[in-house]
Design an enzyme around this catalytic site. Sequence first.
Site, PDB file in Angstrom:
ATOM      1  N   CYS A 272       0.839  -1.201   0.000  1.00  0.00           N
ATOM      2  CA  CYS A 272       0.000   0.000   0.000  1.00  0.00           C
ATOM      3  C   CYS A 272       0.873   1.250   0.000  1.00  0.00           C
ATOM      4  O   CYS A 272       1.713   1.421   0.878  1.00  0.00           O
ATOM      5  CB  CYS A 272      -0.908  -0.014   1.232  1.00  0.00           C
ATOM      6  SG  CYS A 272      -1.678   1.594   1.542  1.00  0.00           S
TER       7      CYS A 272
ATOM      8  N   CYS B 237       0.554   3.390   3.425  1.00  0.00           N
ATOM      9  CA  CYS B 237       0.958   2.926   4.755  1.00  0.00           C
ATOM     10  C   CYS B 237       2.276   3.603   5.173  1.00  0.00           C
ATOM     11  O   CYS B 237       3.112   3.914   4.329  1.00  0.00           O
ATOM     12  CB  CYS B 237       1.139   1.403   4.753  1.00  0.00           C
ATOM     13  SG  CYS B 237      -0.400   0.494   5.022  1.00  0.00           S
TER      14      CYS B 237
ATOM     15  N   HIS C  18      -3.923   0.537   8.298  1.00  0.00           N
ATOM     16  CA  HIS C  18      -4.474   0.196   6.984  1.00  0.00           C
ATOM     17  C   HIS C  18      -5.884  -0.415   7.063  1.00  0.00           C
ATOM     18  O   HIS C  18      -6.635  -0.404   6.095  1.00  0.00           O
ATOM     19  CB  HIS C  18      -3.523  -0.784   6.282  1.00  0.00           C
ATOM     20  CG  HIS C  18      -3.890  -1.091   4.874  1.00  0.00           C
ATOM     21  ND1 HIS C  18      -3.591  -0.256   3.817  1.00  0.00           N
ATOM     22  CD2 HIS C  18      -4.529  -2.160   4.324  1.00  0.00           C
ATOM     23  CE1 HIS C  18      -4.034  -0.786   2.683  1.00  0.00           C
ATOM     24  NE2 HIS C  18      -4.608  -1.945   2.954  1.00  0.00           N
TER      25      HIS C  18
ATOM     26  N   ASN D  76     -13.278  10.347  -1.255  1.00  0.00           N
ATOM     27  CA  ASN D  76     -13.986   9.343  -2.050  1.00  0.00           C
ATOM     28  C   ASN D  76     -13.791   8.018  -1.337  1.00  0.00           C
ATOM     29  O   ASN D  76     -12.664   7.540  -1.234  1.00  0.00           O
ATOM     30  CB  ASN D  76     -13.409   9.241  -3.469  1.00  0.00           C
ATOM     31  CG  ASN D  76     -13.630  10.506  -4.269  1.00  0.00           C
ATOM     32  OD1 ASN D  76     -14.677  11.136  -4.152  1.00  0.00           O
ATOM     33  ND2 ASN D  76     -12.656  10.882  -5.079  1.00  0.00           N
TER      34      ASN D  76
ATOM     35  N   SER E 203      -9.092   4.406  -5.327  1.00  0.00           N
ATOM     36  CA  SER E 203      -8.243   3.327  -5.843  1.00  0.00           C
ATOM     37  C   SER E 203      -7.418   2.665  -4.743  1.00  0.00           C
ATOM     38  O   SER E 203      -6.694   1.719  -5.001  1.00  0.00           O
ATOM     39  CB  SER E 203      -7.330   3.856  -6.948  1.00  0.00           C
ATOM     40  OG  SER E 203      -6.623   4.986  -6.500  1.00  0.00           O
TER      41      SER E 203
ATOM     42  N   HIS F 207      -6.919   2.135   1.887  1.00  0.00           N
ATOM     43  CA  HIS F 207      -6.354   2.793   3.074  1.00  0.00           C
ATOM     44  C   HIS F 207      -7.075   4.133   3.241  1.00  0.00           C
ATOM     45  O   HIS F 207      -7.044   4.978   2.345  1.00  0.00           O
ATOM     46  CB  HIS F 207      -4.853   3.014   2.883  1.00  0.00           C
ATOM     47  CG  HIS F 207      -4.147   3.409   4.140  1.00  0.00           C
ATOM     48  ND1 HIS F 207      -3.102   2.702   4.673  1.00  0.00           N
ATOM     49  CD2 HIS F 207      -4.366   4.441   5.002  1.00  0.00           C
ATOM     50  CE1 HIS F 207      -2.693   3.292   5.783  1.00  0.00           C
ATOM     51  NE2 HIS F 207      -3.452   4.344   6.008  1.00  0.00           N
TER      52      HIS F 207
ATOM     53  N   HIS G  76      -8.328   7.548   3.348  1.00  0.00           N
ATOM     54  CA  HIS G  76      -7.711   8.834   3.017  1.00  0.00           C
ATOM     55  C   HIS G  76      -8.710   9.738   2.314  1.00  0.00           C
ATOM     56  O   HIS G  76      -9.686   9.278   1.735  1.00  0.00           O
ATOM     57  CB  HIS G  76      -6.487   8.634   2.124  1.00  0.00           C
ATOM     58  CG  HIS G  76      -6.825   8.209   0.719  1.00  0.00           C
ATOM     59  ND1 HIS G  76      -7.257   6.935   0.394  1.00  0.00           N
ATOM     60  CD2 HIS G  76      -6.800   8.903  -0.453  1.00  0.00           C
ATOM     61  CE1 HIS G  76      -7.463   6.857  -0.911  1.00  0.00           C
ATOM     62  NE2 HIS G  76      -7.208   8.034  -1.459  1.00  0.00           N
TER      63      HIS G  76
ATOM     64  N   GLN H 125      -8.798  13.811   0.140  1.00  0.00           N
ATOM     65  CA  GLN H 125      -7.958  14.667  -0.685  1.00  0.00           C
ATOM     66  C   GLN H 125      -8.307  16.132  -0.440  1.00  0.00           C
ATOM     67  O   GLN H 125      -9.387  16.453   0.065  1.00  0.00           O
ATOM     68  CB  GLN H 125      -8.184  14.362  -2.164  1.00  0.00           C
ATOM     69  CG  GLN H 125      -7.831  12.944  -2.577  1.00  0.00           C
ATOM     70  CD  GLN H 125      -7.839  12.775  -4.090  1.00  0.00           C
ATOM     71  OE1 GLN H 125      -7.227  13.556  -4.813  1.00  0.00           O
ATOM     72  NE2 GLN H 125      -8.538  11.767  -4.577  1.00  0.00           N
TER      73      GLN H 125
HETATM   74  O1  LIG Z   1      -7.438  11.235  -7.340  1.00  0.00           O
HETATM   75  P1  LIG Z   1      -7.918   9.812  -7.444  1.00  0.00           P
HETATM   76  O2  LIG Z   1      -8.320   9.216  -6.123  1.00  0.00           O
HETATM   77  O3  LIG Z   1      -6.940   8.947  -8.185  1.00  0.00           O
HETATM   78  O4  LIG Z   1      -9.224   9.894  -8.351  1.00  0.00           O
HETATM   79  C1  LIG Z   1     -10.541   9.940  -7.923  1.00  0.00           C
HETATM   80  O5  LIG Z   1     -10.893  11.212  -7.392  1.00  0.00           O
HETATM   81  C2  LIG Z   1     -10.794  12.328  -8.292  1.00  0.00           C
HETATM   82  C3  LIG Z   1     -11.331  13.555  -7.611  1.00  0.00           C
HETATM   83  O6  LIG Z   1     -12.698  13.439  -7.261  1.00  0.00           O
HETATM   84  C4  LIG Z   1     -11.532  12.074  -9.609  1.00  0.00           C
HETATM   85  O7  LIG Z   1     -11.186  13.081 -10.533  1.00  0.00           O
HETATM   86  C5  LIG Z   1     -11.182  10.715 -10.215  1.00  0.00           C
HETATM   87  O8  LIG Z   1     -12.000  10.467 -11.326  1.00  0.00           O
HETATM   88  C6  LIG Z   1     -11.387   9.625  -9.149  1.00  0.00           C
HETATM   89  O9  LIG Z   1     -11.043   8.358  -9.669  1.00  0.00           O
END
Ligand SMILES: O=P(O)(O)O[C@H]1O[C@H](CO)[C@@H](O)[C@H](O)[C@H]1O
Lengths: 346, 346
Positions: free
Chosen positions: A51, A54, A113, A153, A161, A164, A166, A168
């Site tokens: 990961c 981690c 994790h 997300n 993806s 873990h 998190h 943004q």
């Molecule tokens: O930045 P990541 O986690 O790779 O990507 C994810 O969040 C982003 C922000 O909402 C989006 O633009 C991507 O389509 C989504 O897969």
Amino acid sequence: MDTEINKHPHRRYNILTGEWILVSPHRTKRPWQGKTEKNNVEKRKTYDPSCYLCPGNSRAGGETNPDYKSAYSFENDFPSLLPKAPVKDFENGLLKAEAETGICKVVCFSPDHSLTLPLMEEKDITEVVKLWKKEYHELGGKEDINYVQIFENKGQIMGCSNPHAHGQIWSQKSIPTEISKKSKHFKEYWNKNKSSLLGDYLKQELELNERILAQNEHFVALIPYWAVWPYEAMIIPKKHYQHIGQLNTEEEKAFAAIIKKLTIKYDNLFETSFPYSSGIHQIPTDSKEYPEWHFHMSFYPPLLRSATVKKFMVGYEMFAGPQRDITAEQAAKNLNELSEIHYLNH
Amino acid sequence: MDTEINKHPHRRYNILTGEWILVSPHRTKRPWQGKTEKNNVEKRKTYDPSCYLCPGNSRAGGETNPDYKSAYSFENDFPSLLPKAPVKDFENGLLKAEAETGICKVVCFSPDHSLTLPLMEEKDITEVVKLWKKEYHELGGKEDINYVQIFENKGQIMGCSNPHAHGQIWSQKSIPTEISKKSKHFKEYWNKNKSSLLGDYLKQELELNERILAQNEHFVALIPYWAVWPYEAMIIPKKHYQHIGQLNTEEEKAFAAIIKKLTIKYDNLFETSFPYSSGIHQIPTDSKEYPEWHFHMSFYPPLLRSATVKKFMVGYEMFAGPQRDITAEQAAKNLNELSEIHYLNH
Ligand SMILES: O=P(O)(O)O[C@H]1O[C@H](CO)[C@@H](O)[C@H](O)[C@H]1O
Ligand SMILES: O=P(O)(O)O[C@H]1O[C@H](CO)[C@@H](O)[C@H](O)[C@H]1O
């Protein structure tokens, strides 16, 4: 206060965006033969050597994570925004583009994790809140950063993806569309009533007590009257704050506590790690005054009937406008009937 | 005309909605470890006894489909809208709802269970266009139907629950949000220039010839400058028509031909039955005049890199605004390099 209109197709008005949402309460019995999702119940280890989030592991960009012990942030290795744009705005007839700059960060919620917000301890979620505050101040304090979007997300079906835990932060020069929309409606109400649109709405919801999910001394979690996603929810501070930077130590804890409460309900609903996108809407950091604004955190979870059947926002929704089947009141009722203890800890 | 700005993060302006979209061209190299989709390449039979859309079969609502030979429509058995609302509009402080009424229909594109638009013959797609026209007139002619939304959800990842090629029509009393947005911008431009915003844009695109995908005597297919979805496209009539009801026999055929051309390109891109939601935006049927409007059909396909990796419109996109990685010009180039013959017929 279950009014007649709630039983028939109707539209509800979103006071913050000025947009309408189509509600079809009679349609919940529709059979589903379409796409289903995997139920994500795999139990994860506390540390995964592969990961890239981690502690101590190396990331895609080549850097190594420190041995962090609580919420930790770093600059995104694949940022959508870059601090410099060596180009000018562009206009040619009906084509119009502007250079955009910004900074993207990743916020690891915990070194562990195996955890997610509902499974973390309140004191560790408080560290996440503190880090959000710090980033809001630091990023927002930079020249040319006029808006700081904090979001998470959660779950593969929300484009996440890495499991873990998190979130943004994308911070940028221009003010995003969704913020401008809300600014307009906050402002109109403020000019007319000299009070907070969301604050007054909150008062009304507390009186009606039909869509409230949880509350503590400083925060309320509720399903907004105009919710779009099946179990969409909103956390609103009782004080008329414009941004999370204003929270004091006690309020940070209360914010963490209500996030935990709400996300436990979510996980319990379909006994799964409940996917969603969440985000904090607050004032721009362009040093203008926004006394009308009232910050809030929203959760947009896609699951509709079970851990494997989600709501699709597709054809009609994309071309006309959002549509939902279960009403906000039904959603609140379903969540309120659930235990406050996480199903994995029962 | 590949300008410098196209290589750096920038925002593009949507002239029809007045909204911006964030473009991050440098980000296409981002690795993907997240959710992947099934590649839908199963070959279907021409008739499926368990399909509720095949001719002669019975539907969930209990009715039996006639032995139809070309495009066929019926009222949705699980409609989101109902013709009557035995309720009044509702307002209580900051809560506001309106009764909504309407009619929802399903449009089977072909009796053949194995086909989709790109695999159908042009003459059979023309029957679909004729049926859309008929429904636009018939539904739009009814009292209390002020907007007719024609759309298709194609593929399981677009929430489509039955692979038998079909679209839907939701017609309703109120004017949907997306239509109001576009009306505003068409109108502003019309008042200023006394010409069609989309017609003038089309002229400019034909001159630049950088985002054009296909054209014939009556229609152009292109990637709009402000495209949101990776391979989003738009079909625009060359004549300044307000709605599909205005198409003559020859133009109906030309519309069918360009739909076939575009959707073949789509299938060829990742050698899969390319998922998308498509929809026609045209004037309300409220008997007001809308000389400024220019009807068009848009396609919003989610696939980004392959038949199994899609673009997620999640956190940032939901809370701030849309974001894309590949530029509109790259998308047009990728599609233009493909054969015009469907990969299954090679
Ligand atoms: O930045 P990541 O986690 O790779 O990507 C994810 O969040 C982003 C922000 O909402 C989006 O633009 C991507 O389509 C989504 O897969
Ligand atoms: O009507 P269907 O095909 O069952 O449903 C599909 O299209 C509708 C209209 O876009 C959406 O509201 C649903 O979420 C989607 O699953």
